[in-house]
Structure formats: structure tokens, C-alpha cells
Write a protein that holds these residues in place. Structure first.
Motif, PDB file in Angstrom:
ATOM      1  N   ALA A   1      -7.403  74.030  12.198  1.00 63.02           N
ATOM      2  CA  ALA A   1      -7.344  74.491  13.576  1.00 63.02           C
ATOM      3  C   ALA A   1      -8.268  75.678  13.748  1.00 63.02           C
ATOM      4  CB  ALA A   1      -5.928  74.877  13.956  1.00 63.02           C
TER       5      ALA A   1
ATOM      6  N   GLU B   1      -8.540  78.684  15.293  1.00 56.68           N
ATOM      7  CA  GLU B   1      -7.593  79.561  15.977  1.00 56.68           C
ATOM      8  C   GLU B   1      -8.271  80.428  17.034  1.00 56.68           C
ATOM      9  OE1 GLU B   1      -4.982  81.675  13.447  1.00 56.68           O
ATOM     10  OE2 GLU B   1      -4.278  79.881  12.380  1.00 56.68           O
TER      11      GLU B   1
ATOM     12  N   LEU C   1      -8.478  78.244  20.038  1.00 53.26           N
ATOM     13  CA  LEU C   1      -7.137  78.046  20.575  1.00 53.26           C
ATOM     14  C   LEU C   1      -6.649  79.297  21.301  1.00 53.26           C
ATOM     15  CD1 LEU C   1      -5.436  76.063  17.669  1.00 53.26           C
ATOM     16  CD2 LEU C   1      -5.735  75.255  20.013  1.00 53.26           C
TER      17      LEU C   1
ATOM     18  N   ILE D   1      -9.663  68.891  22.593  1.00 50.62           N
ATOM     19  CA  ILE D   1      -9.180  69.147  21.235  1.00 50.62           C
ATOM     20  C   ILE D   1      -9.344  67.890  20.407  1.00 50.62           C
ATOM     21  CG2 ILE D   1      -7.179  69.815  19.840  1.00 50.62           C
ATOM     22  CD1 ILE D   1      -6.025  71.160  22.365  1.00 50.62           C
TER      23      ILE D   1
ATOM     24  N   VAL E   1     -12.307  72.732  21.082  1.00 48.96           N
ATOM     25  CA  VAL E   1     -11.393  73.137  20.016  1.00 48.96           C
ATOM     26  C   VAL E   1     -11.425  72.084  18.909  1.00 48.96           C
ATOM     27  CG1 VAL E   1      -9.045  73.771  19.404  1.00 48.96           C
ATOM     28  CG2 VAL E   1      -9.915  74.270  21.713  1.00 48.96           C
TER      29      VAL E   1
ATOM     30  N   ALA F   1      -9.838  70.769  15.915  1.00 49.46           N
ATOM     31  CA  ALA F   1      -8.518  70.959  15.313  1.00 49.46           C
ATOM     32  C   ALA F   1      -7.806  69.631  15.146  1.00 49.46           C
ATOM     33  CB  ALA F   1      -7.663  71.882  16.181  1.00 49.46           C
TER      34      ALA F   1
ATOM     35  N   ALA G   1      -2.899  71.849  16.411  1.00 46.82           N
ATOM     36  CA  ALA G   1      -3.269  72.583  17.617  1.00 46.82           C
ATOM     37  C   ALA G   1      -2.074  72.728  18.558  1.00 46.82           C
ATOM     38  CB  ALA G   1      -4.417  71.872  18.318  1.00 46.82           C
TER      39      ALA G   1
ATOM     40  N   TRP H   1       0.321  75.250  17.206  1.00 49.65           N
ATOM     41  CA  TRP H   1      -0.185  76.613  17.385  1.00 49.65           C
ATOM     42  C   TRP H   1       0.041  77.075  18.828  1.00 49.65           C
ATOM     43  CZ3 TRP H   1      -3.200  79.816  20.155  1.00 49.65           C
ATOM     44  CH2 TRP H   1      -3.611  81.007  19.555  1.00 49.65           C
TER      45      TRP H   1
END
Length: 569
Positions: free
Chosen positions: A188, A190, A193, A305, A322, A324, A329, A332
């Protein structure tokens, strides 16, 4: 042990319990290993293409690897279409082909397809992630691990060719199954995100919608998708290939967007007031975007994503790219998103969805689901089938007009119970696909939705199911025609329309001739009873459902968008 024993036992230890094959001299060396290895069941298909589709279905339903075998040359080349379909739909399939001895290569030997002759390895490189010859016993462990790793981690088919003299060679090498962390890494980004979470927290960005593709299912992220949606009252649509990522009976489920799309998903995503659209696990193909309709672009921000960066932004630029694992994801975001801000937007999301949907039913043309017409209306047939089968039934849908009918009127009630060769769309593939699915999920009923045109292509695999006692149920939407093509040909005149006719087939007699059973159904009221008999049958059962070909498929928004696209050219 022999190389053939090594390959079969290693794949068994990787979790493969069924191997799908067609027999041939170049694969004779595999027969002892396939029949003498504990925990392995070989399934002999009617056609090499059928074996590959079965491996695809087995992989999808088991969540692991599917394996098919055929001889080099004609055998492996018959697998090109199903392997291409697996490539398009991102299914981990391993194809193994036998090849002539290395001392024959290029010498004019019978069925020589080695690199010195036809070179089927090069042909397969176009439709797989890896196509390689096991040119010596010493390279077998390396090539096998490479092929299995690529298939499972990149979600694409792989091909290994094994000369018969290598098959017979002795080998002493360990096999260590791939770790789950390698197959589905919890990666992921981050930072990206966190940026997305900041956008979702803005007070003027609260009309949020999610569009889920098959990547959510590949990542086993359906629970996380539902949890995130429920926590913040975020409505969820799916693509057709992602159908089943959320139960369509869930109050936050909008249904399918794109081809075969529902009224709710279409109206909500195309509305001009969506602030943020979160696309997760979809490559946003033509059908997933309603023919690349820019009206689906949100007013404020779009997030995409996916674990594959090449799929992000392929169709449109996005504000939040993103990279991930979809499940990671969503976990998160569930833990780190601004809960206060998203909770404050719940009412806005509810009001927005209610205003757009306007109290209308999710499905298009609901009156068709109660039609008493004979020949039967397809919408009524699908509705009756849905009510007659349990919620846990797995549906495998073929390519043709029936795909649209089942997309619209078969609501998926349990996650992961809908499979379709969605992207390449080869006709007939769902019949053997369903056999592979049934073997992977023996405790669930499996229904294959197909057509009479599809039956002409791969219906012979019903013999495979009968011989092996596989209780798959085949629903033939029999309109006596190549249905989707009929719609276009009818407008061209009687000559083109006549080309689409499929006369003179008795599908029940065909089923019985290959060892299966079945019945003809002509009245809507007969469907429930026929399904009950099919479910009670010890083996495969065919429902010959006579429908009217003249009813247009429920894809009005798709047709409208295609006309707009053509007019703009």
C-alpha cells in the motif's frame, strides 16, 4: 523421480488437486503421474480448449492455480483462445505441453512444434506471461517456479513445454510452495492513501461513490469493501467483471455500472453531482466505463486504486493514483480516514442517492420479469431461475445476449458467486469453465448460463461432466439463433438474418446422448420444477429454455452511449 512425477507432485503441493487435459502421444509420460499421485484427480476434456477453460474456472473458484495439459503443436495451439481469455481476465493458469524429443527437433518429425519447427513456444508468448521450453532436466525446477510465481503473482497464464526425453529423465529437487505473502502482498502506498483520505475529509467532497472491479475479489477484499462502505454509508457499484464483489441485496449496492448496468448504478455514477469516485480493482475498460463516457468523471476528484500501476490512469488522468492491494488499501482507509468528517457526510450521501434513484427499481424494465409470453421472455426466465436457486449458487455466464439478461436480472446474493469470461468474451467457454468451478466448489450448485450458439462450440464438454459425474447445470437460453448477432442482422434484411438461424437442434436429446440428462421448458411456470429436478440429479443436467429472440436486451444506456460515440466520430 521422473520429471513428470516432479511436475505433478510439486503442483499438487502448491494446492492443485485437479488437472485438466487431452491425451496424446507427446504427453503419455504424464499419465502414470496423474493417475498414481495421491491427492490428484485428472479430468480428460473433449477438447484441449475445454481443458484450458476448465483450468481457468478451477483457478477462479479455488483462488489458486489452474493447470491444463495438451500435446505440443495441435494440442497447445487449441488452447490459444482460452489462454488469451485468461490473460484478458487475469486468471492464473499454467499450460503444460509435451514436445518431441530434443534429438528430433527440426528433422521433420511427426507433430514437431519445437523451436526448430512450428515453434509453438513463440506463438504462446503472445498470449501468456511466460512461454518456455524445459530444454534439460536441470532447468525444470527453475522454470516451474518461474511459471507458477508469474501466474499467481501477476495473475496471468504461463506455458511450459516439456520434450518427451526430458519427461522421462530423473530429477532430485525439492519444491517449496509459494508463500501467501508473495502471491498476494499487502502492499500500500500510504502517502497516496493519506492524500486520498484528506480529500475524503473535505466538507464539499462528501458525495462519494465506489466502483469496484474484479481486483477486489482477486485480493480477497470483499469483506473490507463492505466494511468500509457500511462504516461511512458509501454506495458501491461494480463493473460486470466485478459483479459479486458486494452482495447485490446489500442496501448500499447499486448494481453493475457499464455494459449490463443497472438503473441505480448508471444514474448515480453519471449524475453530475458525484464529488469523489473511488475506482478500486478495475482497469476501466470500454464496457466498465459505458463506452468511455466522460459523464462518469466526478465533479471534484477521482481516485484509482490498483496493485498494477499500468492500469491506473490508462483511461483518464486521476487526482489520486494509489498503487495498493485493494484489501490493504480499504483496511488502511477504514483505520486512518477522518471518521468524523466522513460521518458528517452520511446524510448528504443518503439524500444524494435517494434523489438520483428517485424511488425507481434498480432493474430496467421490471414489468418484463412477470411476462407470461410464450416463447418465454428472457427476463422472466432469469427471474424464475434466480428464485429457484439458492443464494449460494455459483453462476457462470457465457458470451451472447444471455450475458446482458443475467447481468440485469440475476442478483448476486453471496460474494464471489459470479464468473464470466468478460473481457475477451469467447463463446461457449462458460460450459467448461463451469465444470472447473464445480470441481473447485463441490458443495455449491453451479449454473452455467449459455446459448444454443455457444453449445455448438463447446457443448461436447457435457460428455466430460457426465463421464466424471460432475453435477453442473446448463441453462440453454434457446432462441434458435445467434441472438446478439440476430439483433444487428435483422436490421440488414432477410438474407443476413437467415445467417443467424440455428435450426434442428434437440438439446435434451444431445445431453442424453452423451450421458447427461435434461428437459425442455416452454412455459415460465415450469421453470421452478425443472430446477428442482436438476438440483436432485446425480450428474449434469441441461435445461432447454425456449425463449423469444426478438426482445431487445436490457442495455438501453449502453446502446445510447454507442450511438453518441458513433455520431461524434
Amino acid at each position: 523421480m521422473k520429471v513428470t512425477d516432479y511436475l505433478i507432485t510439486s503442483l499438487r503441493d502448491q494446492g492443485v488437486g485437479h488437472f485438466f487435459l487431452d491425451l496424446g502421444g507427446l504427453n503419455d509420460g504424464f499419465m502414470p503421474a496423474l493417475t498414481n499421485t495421491e491427492g490428484v484427480r485428472p479430468i480428460v476434456a473433449a477438447f484441449e480448449g475445454g481443458a484450458a477453460y476448465m483450468a481457468d474456472g478451477y483457478a477462479r473458484a479455488s483462488g489458486g492455480l489452474g493447470v491444463c495439459l495438451g500435446i505440443g503443436g495441435p494440442g497447445i495451439l487449441n488452447m490459444v483462445t482460452p489462454l488469451t481469455a485468461a490473460m484478458s481476465d487475469r486468471t492464473p493458469v499454467l499450460a503444460i505441453s509435451g514436445e518431441v524429443p530434443r534429438s528430433w527437433e527440426g528433422m521433420g518429425g511427426f507433430q514437431d512444434a519445437s523451436g526448430a519447427a512450428i515453434d509453438d513456444i513463440s506463438v504462446l508468448r503472445k498470449v501468456t506471461g511466460l512461454s518456455v521450453s524445459m530444454s534439460a532436466p536441470a532447468v525444470v525446477p527453475h522454470h516451474l517456479r518461474h511459471a507458477v510465481t508469474l501466474a499467481l503473482t501477476e495473475r496471468m497464464p504461463a506455458h511450459i513445454s516439456v520434450p518427451v526425453d526430458v519427461q522421462r529423465a530423473d530429477i532430485d529437487a525439492p519444491w517449496r510452495p509459494l508463500e501467501r505473502e508473495l502471491v498476494s502482498p499487502e502492499i500500500a502506498d500510504e502517502r497516496s492513501l493519506a492524500e486520498l483520505a484528506a480529500t475524503l475529509a473535505k466538507p464539499d467532497h462528501q458525495r462519494i461513490v465506489m466502483l469496484a472491479g474484479p481486483g477486489v475479489l482477486y485480493a480477497r477484499g470483499a469483506d473490507q469493501l463492505r466494511a468500509f462502505a457500511e462504516r461511512f454509508d458509501i454506495p458501491v457499484a461494480t463493473t460486470l467483471s466485478g459483479k459479486g464483489a458486494i452482495a447485490e441485496t446489500h442496501p448500499l449496492a447499486l448494481g453493475v455500472f457499464g455494459y449490463g448496468g443497472s438503473r441505480w448504478a448508471t444514474d448515480v455514477i453519471l449524475s453530475a453531482v458525484v464529488d469523489v469516485l473511488i475506482v478500486i480493482g478495475s482497469g476501466l475498460s470500454q464496457r466498465d466505463t459505458l463506452q468511455w463516457d466522460p459523464a462518469m468523471l466526478p465533479a471534484k476528484a477521482m481516485a484509482h486504486i490498483d496493485p498494477d500501476p499500468l492500469r491506473i490512469g490508462r483511461t483518464w488522468p486521476v487526482e489520486h493514483a494509489v498503487v495498493a492491494n485493494p484489501a490493504t488499501a480499504l483496511d488502511w482507509l477504514l483505520q486512518h480516514a477522518d471518521a468524523g468528517a466522513l460521518d458528517a457526510g452520511r446524510a448528504a450521501r443518503r439524500e444524494f442517492v435517494h434523489a438520483v434513484c428517485g424511488g425507481q427499481p434498480r432493474i430496467l424494465e421490471p414489468q418484463d420479469t412477470t411476462s407470461a409470453a410464450v416463447p418465454m421472455h428472457p427476463a422472466r426466465v432469469v427471474t424464475e431461475l434466480r428464485e429457484a436457486f439458492g443464494d449460494h449458487t455459483v453462476l457462470c455466464v457465457d458470451s451472447g445476449a444471455h450475458r446482458a439478461w443475467f447481468a440485469e436480472y440475476w442478483d448476486v446474493r453471496q460474494v464471489g458467486t459470479h464468473f464470466s469470461l468478460t473481457n475477451l468474451g469467447p463463446m461457449g467457454g462458460a460450459i467448461p469453465l463451469g465444470i472447473g468451478v464445480q470441481l473447485a466448489r463441490p458443495d455449491q450448485p453451479v449454473l452455467v448460463a449459455t446459448g444454443d450458439g455457444c453449445m455448438l462450440m463447446h457443448g461436447m464438454e457435457l460428455h466430460t461432466a457426465a463421464r466424471e459425474g460432475i453435477p453442473v447445470i446448463i441453462a440453454v437460453m434457446n432462441n434458435g439463433a445467434y441472438g446478439n448477432i440476430y439483433y444487428r442482422a435483422h436490421a440488414m434484411g432477410p438474407g443476413p438474418e437467415r445467417l443467424t438461424d440455428i435450426p434442428g437442434m434437440d438439446w435434451v436429446a444431445f445431453a442424453r446422448s452423451v450421458g447427461a440428462d435434461g428437459e425442455r421448458v416452454e412455459q415460465p411456470g415450469e421453470i421452478a420444477g425443472a430446477v428442482g429436478r436438476a438440483l436432485a440429479a446425480p450428474g449434469p443436467y441441461l435445461l432447454d429454455l425456449h425463449i423469444d429472440k426478438t426482445y431487445p436486451t436490457p442495455i438501453g444506456p449502453w446502446r445510447k452511449r454507442q450511438r453518441e460515440w458513433e455520431d461524434s466520430e
